[in-house]
Design a protein around this motif. Sequence first.
Motif, PDB file in Angstrom:
ATOM      1  N   THR A  28     -18.487  36.623 -56.140  1.00  0.00           N
ATOM      2  CA  THR A  28     -17.808  36.484 -57.432  1.00  0.00           C
ATOM      3  C   THR A  28     -17.137  35.121 -57.495  1.00  0.00           C
ATOM      4  O   THR A  28     -16.652  34.604 -56.492  1.00  0.00           O
ATOM      5  CB  THR A  28     -16.741  37.583 -57.635  1.00  0.00           C
ATOM      6  OG1 THR A  28     -15.799  37.523 -56.574  1.00  0.00           O
ATOM      7  CG2 THR A  28     -17.356  38.956 -57.698  1.00  0.00           C
ATOM      8  N   TYR A  29     -17.134  34.558 -58.674  1.00  0.00           N
ATOM      9  CA  TYR A  29     -16.427  33.301 -58.927  1.00  0.00           C
ATOM     10  C   TYR A  29     -16.161  33.176 -60.412  1.00  0.00           C
ATOM     11  O   TYR A  29     -16.700  33.929 -61.221  1.00  0.00           O
ATOM     12  CB  TYR A  29     -17.205  32.103 -58.393  1.00  0.00           C
ATOM     13  CG  TYR A  29     -18.545  31.865 -59.043  1.00  0.00           C
ATOM     14  CD1 TYR A  29     -18.681  30.987 -60.114  1.00  0.00           C
ATOM     15  CD2 TYR A  29     -19.685  32.504 -58.580  1.00  0.00           C
ATOM     16  CE1 TYR A  29     -19.911  30.766 -60.709  1.00  0.00           C
ATOM     17  CE2 TYR A  29     -20.918  32.286 -59.159  1.00  0.00           C
ATOM     18  CZ  TYR A  29     -21.022  31.411 -60.223  1.00  0.00           C
ATOM     19  OH  TYR A  29     -22.238  31.210 -60.812  1.00  0.00           O
ATOM     20  N   GLN A  30     -15.298  32.224 -60.775  1.00  0.00           N
ATOM     21  CA  GLN A  30     -15.007  31.968 -62.182  1.00  0.00           C
ATOM     22  C   GLN A  30     -15.599  30.620 -62.561  1.00  0.00           C
ATOM     23  O   GLN A  30     -15.446  29.649 -61.834  1.00  0.00           O
ATOM     24  CB  GLN A  30     -13.501  31.961 -62.438  1.00  0.00           C
ATOM     25  CG  GLN A  30     -12.888  33.334 -62.323  1.00  0.00           C
ATOM     26  CD  GLN A  30     -11.414  33.338 -62.702  1.00  0.00           C
ATOM     27  OE1 GLN A  30     -10.775  32.297 -62.727  1.00  0.00           O
ATOM     28  NE2 GLN A  30     -10.894  34.501 -62.998  1.00  0.00           N
ATOM     29  N   ASN A  31     -16.264  30.612 -63.729  1.00  0.00           N
ATOM     30  CA  ASN A  31     -16.830  29.346 -64.184  1.00  0.00           C
ATOM     31  C   ASN A  31     -15.757  28.552 -64.917  1.00  0.00           C
ATOM     32  O   ASN A  31     -14.592  28.941 -64.965  1.00  0.00           O
ATOM     33  CB  ASN A  31     -18.077  29.574 -65.045  1.00  0.00           C
ATOM     34  CG  ASN A  31     -17.782  30.297 -66.338  1.00  0.00           C
ATOM     35  OD1 ASN A  31     -16.632  30.550 -66.681  1.00  0.00           O
ATOM     36  ND2 ASN A  31     -18.822  30.639 -67.069  1.00  0.00           N
ATOM     37  N   ASN A  34     -13.312  30.230 -67.312  1.00  0.00           N
ATOM     38  CA  ASN A  34     -12.557  31.325 -66.711  1.00  0.00           C
ATOM     39  C   ASN A  34     -13.233  32.679 -66.884  1.00  0.00           C
ATOM     40  O   ASN A  34     -12.572  33.700 -66.940  1.00  0.00           O
ATOM     41  CB  ASN A  34     -11.118  31.370 -67.226  1.00  0.00           C
ATOM     42  CG  ASN A  34     -10.261  30.315 -66.562  1.00  0.00           C
ATOM     43  OD1 ASN A  34     -10.560  29.868 -65.460  1.00  0.00           O
ATOM     44  ND2 ASN A  34      -9.202  29.905 -67.230  1.00  0.00           N
ATOM     45  N   THR A  35     -14.533  32.688 -66.999  1.00  0.00           N
ATOM     46  CA  THR A  35     -15.290  33.934 -67.035  1.00  0.00           C
ATOM     47  C   THR A  35     -15.685  34.281 -65.612  1.00  0.00           C
ATOM     48  O   THR A  35     -16.232  33.450 -64.895  1.00  0.00           O
ATOM     49  CB  THR A  35     -16.556  33.770 -67.898  1.00  0.00           C
ATOM     50  OG1 THR A  35     -16.170  33.338 -69.202  1.00  0.00           O
ATOM     51  CG2 THR A  35     -17.326  35.067 -67.995  1.00  0.00           C
ATOM     52  N   THR A  36     -15.381  35.510 -65.193  1.00  0.00           N
ATOM     53  CA  THR A  36     -15.740  35.938 -63.839  1.00  0.00           C
ATOM     54  C   THR A  36     -17.213  36.277 -63.796  1.00  0.00           C
ATOM     55  O   THR A  36     -17.714  37.042 -64.607  1.00  0.00           O
ATOM     56  CB  THR A  36     -14.903  37.162 -63.412  1.00  0.00           C
ATOM     57  OG1 THR A  36     -13.527  36.802 -63.460  1.00  0.00           O
ATOM     58  CG2 THR A  36     -15.264  37.599 -62.014  1.00  0.00           C
ATOM     59  N   LYS A  38     -20.437  37.591 -61.359  1.00  0.00           N
ATOM     60  CA  LYS A  38     -20.838  38.267 -60.126  1.00  0.00           C
ATOM     61  C   LYS A  38     -22.308  37.998 -59.876  1.00  0.00           C
ATOM     62  O   LYS A  38     -23.118  38.058 -60.779  1.00  0.00           O
ATOM     63  CB  LYS A  38     -20.606  39.778 -60.221  1.00  0.00           C
ATOM     64  CG  LYS A  38     -19.178  40.176 -60.144  1.00  0.00           C
ATOM     65  CD  LYS A  38     -19.042  41.677 -60.027  1.00  0.00           C
ATOM     66  CE  LYS A  38     -17.590  42.037 -59.888  1.00  0.00           C
ATOM     67  NZ  LYS A  38     -17.403  43.464 -59.640  1.00  0.00           N
ATOM     68  N   PHE A  64     -14.987  25.180 -57.674  1.00  0.00           N
ATOM     69  CA  PHE A  64     -14.783  26.609 -57.911  1.00  0.00           C
ATOM     70  C   PHE A  64     -14.914  27.322 -56.578  1.00  0.00           C
ATOM     71  O   PHE A  64     -15.588  26.860 -55.671  1.00  0.00           O
ATOM     72  CB  PHE A  64     -15.768  27.167 -58.950  1.00  0.00           C
ATOM     73  CG  PHE A  64     -17.198  27.121 -58.517  1.00  0.00           C
ATOM     74  CD1 PHE A  64     -17.765  28.155 -57.810  1.00  0.00           C
ATOM     75  CD2 PHE A  64     -18.001  26.017 -58.846  1.00  0.00           C
ATOM     76  CE1 PHE A  64     -19.086  28.103 -57.415  1.00  0.00           C
ATOM     77  CE2 PHE A  64     -19.325  25.963 -58.451  1.00  0.00           C
ATOM     78  CZ  PHE A  64     -19.868  27.022 -57.732  1.00  0.00           C
ATOM     79  N   ARG A  66     -16.093  30.576 -54.549  1.00  0.00           N
ATOM     80  CA  ARG A  66     -16.953  31.759 -54.597  1.00  0.00           C
ATOM     81  C   ARG A  66     -16.610  32.612 -53.378  1.00  0.00           C
ATOM     82  O   ARG A  66     -16.648  32.163 -52.260  1.00  0.00           O
ATOM     83  CB  ARG A  66     -18.426  31.361 -54.570  1.00  0.00           C
ATOM     84  CG  ARG A  66     -19.337  32.559 -54.583  1.00  0.00           C
ATOM     85  CD  ARG A  66     -20.805  32.250 -54.739  1.00  0.00           C
ATOM     86  NE  ARG A  66     -21.227  30.988 -54.148  1.00  0.00           N
ATOM     87  CZ  ARG A  66     -22.357  30.384 -54.460  1.00  0.00           C
ATOM     88  NH1 ARG A  66     -23.164  30.899 -55.357  1.00  0.00           N
ATOM     89  NH2 ARG A  66     -22.699  29.253 -53.893  1.00  0.00           N
TER      90      ARG A  66
END
Length: 71
Positions: A28-31, A34-36, A38, A64, A66
């Motif tokens: 998981t990470y945020q672009n 700020n959208t998470t 998966k 970012f 991950r």
Amino acid sequence: MKKLVLGFSAIALLSLASCKKDYNCECTYQNTGNTTIKEDKPINNATLKDAKNTCDDYETSGAFTRTCTLL
């Protein structure tokens, strides 16, 4: 006696074989918006130790972050 030796040989052979199976690594990470996000990354035909190492290699930091978890 011959069956006993054969039985012990079979058990010894099975204990030396490593258990390989398919695993799934979920990252998981945020672009930038700020959208998470998966991602599922399959790890096929690996031992648990190798799968954990591969999943850890998918983690990144920097622009970012991950984070990955072995499932």
